[in-house]
Motif scaffolding. Structure first.
Motif, PDB file in Angstrom:
ATOM      1  N   ASP A 168       0.823  -1.214   0.000  1.00 14.26           N
ATOM      2  CA  ASP A 168       0.000   0.000   0.000  1.00 14.26           C
ATOM      3  C   ASP A 168       0.860   1.268   0.000  1.00 14.26           C
ATOM      4  OD1 ASP A 168       0.932   0.224   2.644  1.00 14.26           O
ATOM      5  OD2 ASP A 168      -0.883  -0.673   3.486  1.00 14.26           O
ATOM      6  N   GLY A 169       2.179   1.108  -0.053  1.00 13.55           N
ATOM      7  CA  GLY A 169       3.061   2.266  -0.120  1.00 13.55           C
ATOM      8  C   GLY A 169       3.486   2.809   1.226  1.00 13.55           C
ATOM      9  N   ARG A 170       3.130   2.098   2.290  1.00  9.02           N
ATOM     10  CA  ARG A 170       3.493   2.606   3.614  1.00  9.02           C
ATOM     11  C   ARG A 170       3.772   1.439   4.556  1.00  9.02           C
ATOM     12  NH1 ARG A 170       0.771   7.478   6.909  1.00  9.02           N
ATOM     13  NH2 ARG A 170      -0.274   6.286   8.506  1.00  9.02           N
ATOM     14  N   LEU A 171       4.953   1.451   5.154  1.00 12.13           N
ATOM     15  CA  LEU A 171       5.316   0.386   6.094  1.00 12.13           C
ATOM     16  C   LEU A 171       4.857   0.785   7.492  1.00 12.13           C
ATOM     17  CD1 LEU A 171       8.892  -0.614   4.845  1.00 12.13           C
ATOM     18  CD2 LEU A 171       6.863  -2.094   4.932  1.00 12.13           C
ATOM     19  N   ASP A 172       3.694   0.294   7.874  1.00  8.73           N
ATOM     20  CA  ASP A 172       3.128   0.666   9.165  1.00  8.73           C
ATOM     21  C   ASP A 172       2.500  -0.541   9.868  1.00  8.73           C
ATOM     22  OD1 ASP A 172       1.103   0.268   7.406  1.00  8.73           O
ATOM     23  OD2 ASP A 172       0.120   2.202   7.703  1.00  8.73           O
ATOM     24  N   GLY A 173       2.785  -1.739   9.347  1.00  7.55           N
ATOM     25  CA  GLY A 173       2.207  -2.929   9.953  1.00  7.55           C
ATOM     26  C   GLY A 173       0.753  -3.142   9.581  1.00  7.55           C
ATOM     27  N   VAL A 174       0.260  -2.339   8.640  1.00  8.26           N
ATOM     28  CA  VAL A 174      -1.144  -2.447   8.233  1.00  8.26           C
ATOM     29  C   VAL A 174      -1.213  -2.844   6.759  1.00  8.26           C
ATOM     30  CG1 VAL A 174      -3.322  -1.201   7.940  1.00  8.26           C
ATOM     31  CG2 VAL A 174      -1.820  -0.660   9.877  1.00  8.26           C
ATOM     32  N   VAL A 175      -2.001  -3.870   6.495  1.00  8.34           N
ATOM     33  CA  VAL A 175      -2.232  -4.265   5.104  1.00  8.34           C
ATOM     34  C   VAL A 175      -3.479  -3.523   4.628  1.00  8.34           C
ATOM     35  CG1 VAL A 175      -2.683  -6.182   3.523  1.00  8.34           C
ATOM     36  CG2 VAL A 175      -1.177  -6.506   5.499  1.00  8.34           C
ATOM     37  N   ALA A 176      -3.247  -2.330   4.088  1.00  7.01           N
ATOM     38  CA  ALA A 176      -4.376  -1.514   3.638  1.00  7.01           C
ATOM     39  C   ALA A 176      -4.813  -1.910   2.233  1.00  7.01           C
ATOM     40  CB  ALA A 176      -3.993  -0.030   3.671  1.00  7.01           C
ATOM     41  N   ARG A 177      -4.060  -2.830   1.627  1.00  5.69           N
ATOM     42  CA  ARG A 177      -4.428  -3.304   0.288  1.00  5.69           C
ATOM     43  C   ARG A 177      -4.403  -4.822   0.279  1.00  5.69           C
ATOM     44  NH1 ARG A 177      -4.097   0.307  -3.903  1.00  5.69           N
ATOM     45  NH2 ARG A 177      -5.025  -1.331  -5.143  1.00  5.69           N
ATOM     46  N   SER A 178      -5.365  -5.423   0.963  1.00  8.89           N
ATOM     47  CA  SER A 178      -5.442  -6.887   0.947  1.00  8.89           C
ATOM     48  C   SER A 178      -5.724  -7.386  -0.457  1.00  8.89           C
ATOM     49  CB  SER A 178      -6.509  -7.363   1.926  1.00  8.89           C
ATOM     50  OG  SER A 178      -7.765  -6.817   1.579  1.00  8.89           O
ATOM     51  N   ASP A 179      -6.261  -6.499  -1.323  1.00 14.48           N
ATOM     52  CA  ASP A 179      -6.493  -6.918  -2.707  1.00 14.48           C
ATOM     53  C   ASP A 179      -5.158  -7.136  -3.429  1.00 14.48           C
ATOM     54  OD1 ASP A 179      -5.907  -4.097  -2.956  1.00 14.48           O
ATOM     55  OD2 ASP A 179      -8.057  -3.692  -2.909  1.00 14.48           O
ATOM     56  N   LEU A 180      -4.198  -6.209  -3.218  1.00 14.08           N
ATOM     57  CA  LEU A 180      -2.879  -6.404  -3.821  1.00 14.08           C
ATOM     58  C   LEU A 180      -2.189  -7.620  -3.206  1.00 14.08           C
ATOM     59  CD1 LEU A 180      -1.623  -2.697  -4.077  1.00 14.08           C
ATOM     60  CD2 LEU A 180      -2.508  -4.177  -5.907  1.00 14.08           C
ATOM     61  N   ILE A 190     -13.963   0.734   3.687  1.00 13.51           N
ATOM     62  CA  ILE A 190     -13.262  -0.441   4.200  1.00 13.51           C
ATOM     63  C   ILE A 190     -12.102   0.064   5.043  1.00 13.51           C
ATOM     64  CG2 ILE A 190     -12.025  -2.530   3.560  1.00 13.51           C
ATOM     65  CD1 ILE A 190     -13.670  -2.474   0.941  1.00 13.51           C
ATOM     66  N   VAL A 191     -12.116  -0.321   6.322  1.00 14.81           N
ATOM     67  CA  VAL A 191     -11.148   0.238   7.276  1.00 14.81           C
ATOM     68  C   VAL A 191      -9.850  -0.561   7.209  1.00 14.81           C
ATOM     69  CG1 VAL A 191     -10.730   0.860   9.677  1.00 14.81           C
ATOM     70  CG2 VAL A 191     -13.085   0.816   8.783  1.00 14.81           C
ATOM     71  N   PRO A 192      -8.748   0.057   6.778  1.00 12.52           N
ATOM     72  CA  PRO A 192      -7.497  -0.685   6.612  1.00 12.52           C
ATOM     73  C   PRO A 192      -7.094  -1.420   7.899  1.00 12.52           C
ATOM     74  CG  PRO A 192      -7.296   1.483   5.630  1.00 12.52           C
ATOM     75  CD  PRO A 192      -8.605   1.465   6.376  1.00 12.52           C
ATOM     76  N   GLY A 193      -6.866  -2.713   7.768  1.00 15.03           N
ATOM     77  CA  GLY A 193      -6.404  -3.502   8.900  1.00 15.03           C
ATOM     78  C   GLY A 193      -7.450  -3.761   9.957  1.00 15.03           C
ATOM     79  N   GLY A 194      -8.633  -3.182   9.827  1.00 11.63           N
ATOM     80  CA  GLY A 194      -9.645  -3.268  10.877  1.00 11.63           C
ATOM     81  C   GLY A 194     -10.108  -4.688  11.145  1.00 11.63           C
ATOM     82  N   ALA A 195     -10.450  -4.988  12.392  1.00  9.70           N
ATOM     83  CA  ALA A 195     -10.966  -6.299  12.770  1.00  9.70           C
ATOM     84  C   ALA A 195     -12.501  -6.232  12.796  1.00  9.70           C
ATOM     85  CB  ALA A 195     -10.408  -6.717  14.130  1.00  9.70           C
ATOM     86  N   HIS A 196     -13.121  -7.129  13.552  1.00 11.03           N
ATOM     87  CA  HIS A 196     -14.575  -7.159  13.591  1.00 11.03           C
ATOM     88  C   HIS A 196     -15.108  -6.042  14.494  1.00 11.03           C
ATOM     89  CE1 HIS A 196     -18.535  -8.615  13.006  1.00 11.03           C
ATOM     90  NE2 HIS A 196     -18.725  -8.766  14.299  1.00 11.03           N
ATOM     91  N   CYS A 197     -15.646  -5.013  13.883  1.00  9.17           N
ATOM     92  CA  CYS A 197     -16.276  -3.898  14.605  1.00  9.17           C
ATOM     93  C   CYS A 197     -15.310  -3.077  15.454  1.00  9.17           C
ATOM     94  CB  CYS A 197     -17.439  -4.381  15.468  1.00  9.17           C
ATOM     95  SG  CYS A 197     -18.817  -5.030  14.518  1.00  9.17           S
ATOM     96  N   GLY A 198     -14.035  -3.155  15.181  1.00  7.00           N
ATOM     97  CA  GLY A 198     -13.084  -2.354  15.940  1.00  7.00           C
ATOM     98  C   GLY A 198     -11.673  -2.559  15.416  1.00  7.00           C
ATOM     99  N   PRO A 199     -10.727  -1.860  16.031  1.00 10.82           N
ATOM    100  CA  PRO A 199      -9.340  -1.991  15.578  1.00 10.82           C
ATOM    101  C   PRO A 199      -8.789  -3.386  15.847  1.00 10.82           C
ATOM    102  CG  PRO A 199      -9.472  -0.613  17.541  1.00 10.82           C
ATOM    103  CD  PRO A 199     -10.879  -0.930  17.144  1.00 10.82           C
ATOM    104  N   ASN A 200      -7.691  -3.688  15.187  1.00 12.22           N
ATOM    105  CA  ASN A 200      -7.154  -5.040  15.142  1.00 12.22           C
ATOM    106  C   ASN A 200      -5.857  -5.091  15.936  1.00 12.22           C
ATOM    107  OD1 ASN A 200      -6.139  -7.516  14.358  1.00 12.22           O
ATOM    108  ND2 ASN A 200      -6.441  -7.170  12.155  1.00 12.22           N
ATOM    109  N   ARG A 201      -5.796  -5.985  16.904  1.00 11.93           N
ATOM    110  CA  ARG A 201      -4.575  -6.131  17.694  1.00 11.93           C
ATOM    111  C   ARG A 201      -3.373  -6.482  16.832  1.00 11.93           C
ATOM    112  NH1 ARG A 201      -6.350  -9.929  22.644  1.00 11.93           N
ATOM    113  NH2 ARG A 201      -8.028 -10.334  21.196  1.00 11.93           N
ATOM    114  N   ALA A 202      -3.629  -7.165  15.706  1.00  8.60           N
ATOM    115  CA  ALA A 202      -2.519  -7.590  14.855  1.00  8.60           C
ATOM    116  C   ALA A 202      -2.066  -6.489  13.896  1.00  8.60           C
ATOM    117  CB  ALA A 202      -2.920  -8.834  14.073  1.00  8.60           C
ATOM    118  N   GLN A 203      -2.924  -5.477  13.689  1.00  6.65           N
ATOM    119  CA  GLN A 203      -2.566  -4.364  12.789  1.00  6.65           C
ATOM    120  C   GLN A 203      -3.038  -3.056  13.434  1.00  6.65           C
ATOM    121  OE1 GLN A 203      -3.460  -5.034   8.537  1.00  6.65           O
ATOM    122  NE2 GLN A 203      -4.150  -7.088   9.053  1.00  6.65           N
TER     123      GLN A 203
END
Ligand SMILES: *[C@@H]1O[C@H](CO)[C@@H](O)[C@H](O)[C@H]1NC(C)=O
Ligand SMILES: *[C@@H]1O[C@H](CO)[C@@H](O)[C@H](O)[C@H]1NC(C)=O
Ligand SMILES: *[C@@H]1O[C@H](CO)[C@@H](O)[C@H](O)[C@H]1NC(C)=O
Ligand SMILES: *[C@@H]1O[C@H](CO)[C@@H](O)[C@H](O)[C@H]1NC(C)=O
Ligand SMILES: *[C@@H]1O[C@H](CO)[C@@H](O)[C@H](O)[C@H]1NC(C)=O
Ligand SMILES: *[C@@H]1O[C@H](CO)[C@@H](O)[C@H](O)[C@H]1NC(C)=O
Ligand SMILES: *[C@@H]1O[C@H](CO)[C@@H](O)[C@H](O)[C@H]1NC(C)=O
Ligand SMILES: *[C@@H]1O[C@H](CO)[C@@H](O)[C@H](O)[C@H]1NC(C)=O
Ligand SMILES: *[C@@H]1O[C@H](CO)[C@@H](O)[C@H](O)[C@H]1NC(C)=O
Ligand SMILES: [Ca+2]
Length: 590
Positions: free
Chosen positions: A276-288, A500-513
């Protein structure tokens, strides 16, 4: 004047509500919060045909300086009056539905009403969501659905006896209870504060998101706006799909230790983070990630997890309903290297459920999401890992399809991919008009001028993000079959926007991202859209130093300048990875 006492992100300044209530001699919360005042403000008999409110049931209690926090509203300190009353449906014996409305102080009331929803098989979220209304100056409601108490879930009343469905309760859970809650609630708010109009809103996630859609699809005039999260719609496919990972494990004959799947997820996050062009531990482009990363490359990677009482795992921190997405059972220490068998299990899950003829029956979470439904449990006596049957999926089959009064599906013996598909079709037909909640023609909603903002965590492993995309695309296809893609997007943008919330889990932020954050002011955004005509372009995320903004579907995030500049881009190849053709069915699946 800010609408909240302590707002994390910038507050929108809303003008303060009319002082009409003062004309009734009620200037303070204490004046409003009496049984007599509440009784005098109840919707008149005949206002809702078929419903009779029990005036004796009215209870009020004043609560001040309550600190409230959630992923769904800014942390706040609120004062409110908790009003509870009961009503019955004329002609039904033994019927009693309880509703609770939190009422703000007169000087904070902004001519608004907000309904809130539940989660799992619960029709309300207790005190979890209802503060959201007080924060925006609204009377805010929840219902018990008529299930006996505010803490009774719908499954507790679903069967009258083995084999006999309680259709009244099923229709109440499906949509009717929320229709009543919102209709009575808006009128109660008008009466309490002696105003002729209130704006009416909805907020809910997961089952609460489904409940919101159950209203928007049927009662176009009811809500002016709705903030919907990760809706549990396409109910039958969704519930059965919680069992798919276990059936994959059984079919492939391998039950991976949770640590092994977690390692695959971690390596997927590491490999796809930068796409996604940014190294932040978040997969904001799961499609890529889907297009460019092959999890086979994780074979042989060493993994190790300490023994644990509650396990590692992903998902929403502090999630209120462990039953819906079970917390891991105690696990022994796990050491090993990722096997080809585990990769085969993971890849088969990610491919989505296919029937024995290779046709697609349902979708799966995005790559880099967790595998919570695939979780195995350790059988200490046999010293091996065994399948663990997901609670929601198991109960769905046992109780809602087999009509047996039990929450537990004992085993998956003999269950194949074709069985799962057959279960999906069975439930879809049995509950088409109550729980399925995928009616795609929103023409009445659009005509009524309502606004919907829907958010879904990209790494949601309980309800896949693709589920929301598929509904949005179904609405597009049904409503605007003759418009080109971009033209139909423009029309949809007038009333329905999906984020679509980048890295988001079910109804909230994601401990893994964790840097993906979560949009905490979605209801405020909806209110701005409805009342000020300010349509959101991107959504704000509340993560500290995380995502700048959340792009609106079908645009996808892409950072440039070493991760400092965000663009929401149109990427046809990526969009195509989110499109599903469910060719296992002869009819369209919306
Ligand atoms: C309600 O407000 C109207 C004016 O908007 C006023 O005429 C009427 O007396 C008020 N009713 C009560 C019960 O205060
Ligand atoms: C509202 O008050 C009732 C008592 O009147 C209490 O049982 C209930 O838990 C309260 N509900 C909420 C959501 O605050
Ligand atoms: C996966 O990454 C998380 C940090 O995000 C870490 O806590 C966990 O131990 C890792 N799991 C494995 C199996 O390496
Ligand atoms: C992933 O890699 C494996 C091993 O090289 C290969 O068999 C498989 O076809 C690849 N999958 C995809 C989707 O390219
Ligand atoms: C991994 O195995 C080694 C050697 O058996 C052991 O000392 C260690 O505690 C294990 N670690 C975990 C996390 O299981
Ligand atoms: C109803 O079904 C459950 C689950 O199959 C069973 O345990 C129970 O005995 C049945 N009850 C009656 C009255 O048959
Ligand atoms: C649709 O709009 C995007 C910009 O949002 C543009 O890049 C794309 O070329 C357009 N597609 C068509 C077919 O016009
Ligand atoms: C979103 O963030 C922008 C920039 O910080 C701010 O101006 C705006 O008010 C925020 N919107 C909401 C609804 O919080
Ligand atoms: C790019 O950003 C990373 C942090 O995300 C930083 O470590 C690195 O030095 C930056 N590179 C350049 C060329 O600025
Ligand atoms: Ca990233």
């Amino acid at each position: 004047m800010p609408f909240s006492l302590r707002v994390v992100s910038a507050a929108i300044a809303f003008s303060i509500g009319a002082s009409a209530v003062e004309k009734r001699g009620a200037a303070t919360l204490g004046d409003v919060c009496t049984t007599a005042y509440a009784k005098a403000s109840l919707p008149a008999h005949g206002f809702f045909p078929g419903i009779t409110i029990d005036p004796v049931s009215v209870q009020t209690s004043i609560v001040t300086k309550a600190a409230v926090t959630s992923e769904w509203f800014p942390a706040s300190v609120v004062d409110y009056c908790n009003v509870t009353f009961a009503y019955k449906h004329d002609g039904l014996t033994g019927d009693r539905v309880q509703v609770t409305y939190w009422v703000p102080a007169p000087d904070r009331f902004q001519n608004r009403y907000v309904s809130t929803g539940g989660g799992g098989l619960a029709i309300n979220s207790g005190k979890g969501f209802i503060p959201t209304g007080i924060i925006v100056g609204a009377v805010s409601g929840l219902t018990d659905g008529g299930f006996g108490s505010f803490s009774n879930q719908a499954d507790s009343v679903f069967l009258l006896s083995n084999g006999t469905v309680n259709w009244q309760a099923t229709h109440m859970f499906g949509y009717q209870a929320h229709h009543e809650l919102a209709t009575l609630g808006a009128e109660f708010a008008r009466n309490l504060f002696n105003v002729s109009k209130v704006f009416s809103y909805y907020q809910g996630c997961s089952e609460g998101g489904r409940e919101g859609w159950s209203q928007l699809q049927r009662f176009a005039d009811q809500f002016d706006g709705a903030a919907i999260g990760a809706p549990a719609f396409r109910f039958s496919q969704l519930q059965v799909s919680h069992l798919t990972p276990s059936v994959v494990e059984q079919t492939l004959g391998y039950f991976p230790p949770p640590c092994e799947l977690e390692k695959i997820v971690n390596l997927t996050i590491a490999a796809c983070d930068g796409l996604d062009g940014r190294l932040d531990g978040v997969v904001a482009r799961s499609d890529l990630c889907k297009l460019h990363f092959n999890i086979s490359s994780t074979i042989g990677a060493p993994y190790s997890c300490a023994a644990t009482g509650t396990g590692g795992g992903f998902g929403r921190p502090g999630a209120r309903k462990p039953r819906q997405f079970p917390f891991p059972a105690p696990s022994p220490a796990q050491n090993g290297t990722v096997t080809a068998q585990a990769v085969a299990v993971a890849q088969t899950i990610l491919n989505g459920l296919h029937d024995s003829q290779g046709r697609l029956a349902y979708l799966a979470p995005q790559p880099a999401a967790g595998f919570s439904d695939a979780r195995t449990t350790f059988d200490a006596a046999a010293n091996k890992w065994r399948p663990s049957i997901n609670g929601l999926g198991g109960e769905w089959v046992a109780r809602y399809l087999q009509l047996r009064d039990t929450s537990v599906l004992g085993s998956l013996d003999g269950v194949t991919y074709d069985t799962l598909k057959a279960w999906m079709v069975q439930g879809q037909n049995a509950y088409a008009d109550t729980l399925q909640t995928t009616y795609p023609d929103l023409a009445p909603l659009r005509a009524a001028g309502a606004k919907v903002v829907q958010v879904h965590g990209e790494a949601d492993d309980g309800i896949p993000a693709g589920s929301s995309v598929h509904y949005y695309e179904a609405v597009r296809a049904v409503m605007f079959p003759d418009l080109p893609f971009n033209a139909s997007t423009a029309v949809l943008d007038d009333f329905y926007r999906l984020y679509i919330v980048p890295g988001g889990a079910h109804c909230g932020p994601n401990r893994a991202q964790p840097a993906g954050g979560w949009p905490q002011t979605t209801l405020q955004t909806v209110i701005e859209w409805v009342e000020e005509g300010v349509a959101p372009d991107t959504l704000n995320s509340t993560s500290a130093g995380g995502i700048d903004a959340i792009c609106r579907w079908p645009l996808r995030p892409l950072w440039s300048a070493n991760g400092t500049k965000l663009d929401c881009v149109y990427d046809q190849k990526s969009i195509d990875t989110w499109k599903y053709k469910f060719d296992a069915y002869n009819l369209p699946l919306y």
